[in-house]
Design an enzyme around this catalytic site. Sequence first.
Site, short mmCIF file in Angstrom:
data_model
loop_
_atom_site.label_atom_id
_atom_site.label_comp_id
_atom_site.label_asym_id
_atom_site.label_seq_id
_atom_site.Cartn_x
_atom_site.Cartn_y
_atom_site.Cartn_z
N PRO A 34 31.29 36.16 27.19
CA PRO A 34 32.33 35.60 26.33
C PRO A 34 33.51 35.19 27.18
O PRO A 34 34.08 36.00 27.91
CB PRO A 34 32.70 36.79 25.42
N MET A 35 33.89 33.92 27.12
CA MET A 35 35.01 33.41 27.91
C MET A 35 35.89 32.58 27.00
O MET A 35 35.49 31.51 26.55
CB MET A 35 34.49 32.59 29.10
N GLU A 36 37.08 33.08 26.72
CA GLU A 36 37.97 32.40 25.79
C GLU A 36 38.28 31.00 26.28
O GLU A 36 38.64 30.78 27.44
CB GLU A 36 39.28 33.19 25.62
N CYS A 130 39.91 41.66 28.65
CA CYS A 130 40.70 40.43 28.73
C CYS A 130 41.97 40.66 29.54
O CYS A 130 42.78 41.55 29.23
CB CYS A 130 41.05 39.93 27.34
N LYS A 171 33.03 46.07 26.60
CA LYS A 171 33.17 45.34 27.86
C LYS A 171 34.49 45.75 28.49
O LYS A 171 35.54 45.69 27.82
CB LYS A 171 33.11 43.83 27.64
N GLY A 231 30.80 39.54 37.03
CA GLY A 231 31.91 39.19 37.90
C GLY A 231 31.50 38.55 39.21
O GLY A 231 30.74 39.14 39.98
N GLY A 254 29.02 34.53 33.82
CA GLY A 254 30.20 33.90 33.26
C GLY A 254 30.43 32.51 33.81
O GLY A 254 29.68 31.58 33.53
N ARG A 255 31.48 32.37 34.63
CA ARG A 255 31.85 31.04 35.12
C ARG A 255 30.74 30.39 35.95
O ARG A 255 30.61 29.16 35.95
CB ARG A 255 33.14 31.15 35.95
#
Length: 348
Positions: A34-36, A130, A171, A231, A254-255
Amino acid sequence: MNSTQQPNLPSQQLETRQNKLQQLFAQPVRLLAPMEGLTDPLMRQILTQIASDLGRPYDWSVSEFIRVTQHVLPAHVFYRYVPELHQDAKTDTGTPIHVQLLGSEAQLMAENAAYAAELGAPAIDINFGCPAKTVNSHRGGSVLLDEPAVMYDIISAVRQAVPAHIPVSAKIRLGYTDTSRMDDIRGAIADSGADWLTIHARTKTQGYKPPAYWDKIQAFNSLKIPVIANGEIWTAEQAHSCMQQAGTAHLMLGRGAITRPDLIASVDSSANNPMNEDKELSWQDLITHQIKFLEGKAKTDVVLVGRYKQWLGMLTKGYSEAQTLWDQIKREKNKAVIISALQTSTHQ
């Protein structure tokens, strides 16, 4: 007390959930993070489609966090963040979407989690990771890592509020300003009833600055629940190093999954055959998905173009062709012109 020793839970219901967890983690899991502002419903749809087409679908994805503040949120808020709830909480390619909540009031978090479950959420994830200043200043996200007792209250309240068959996960990061509370955090998780834990291997203060400290995840492997590492995973090689150093086979991407949408497939294909390039997604193949993104739903074309440029900017880290396109359209505001530029590039 851990998730296998929860009070007031009928043994049959506990056994049902334990069986479900064993099925979920029977093989190494690969999750979309989940990445805002990044993995919104449209991006989730694109990335899960690509993963499915490459033969290695995500086991599940987690929604952007839904902020819980003063009351039980209305249904339309949950549907805005997780429109997949309208279709059995799955993307078009069948990837389950877990609902993530962020807040600091245990009872209110529990009530919202129960409502999310009523709307069809297959699992509830709680955000203690977050790093955003605006979130932390309102006592949400990673700032709660300095309050392990509050973390315990939130997780245990949510666990007791949702039906027994629905998993509850958390998380976290390694800490807020530093890692001095890791033992306390681990203890809070162990006693809370969480069904699994995802760890971003940096503190809030470290933000997203390399490196990630994957080896520190090892300290949480004493928990009697699955641990998922996250990460600074940009390549298959980094994924394997992370698993080795963290001591877990489970990963959240993620990214790296935004910059190389084929990362999930390359992680597992390279594990079986380092020379296997069949799972790579070429720039030409990715063009189709970029056009689909630009033809997706958004409040306005301006918003959609802005979101696409954000993605294209990240793609420049994974594809040299993206830099060429970026130089061509970075000041362009017309969606049709950008789509035309993508279509033209397919013939080059």
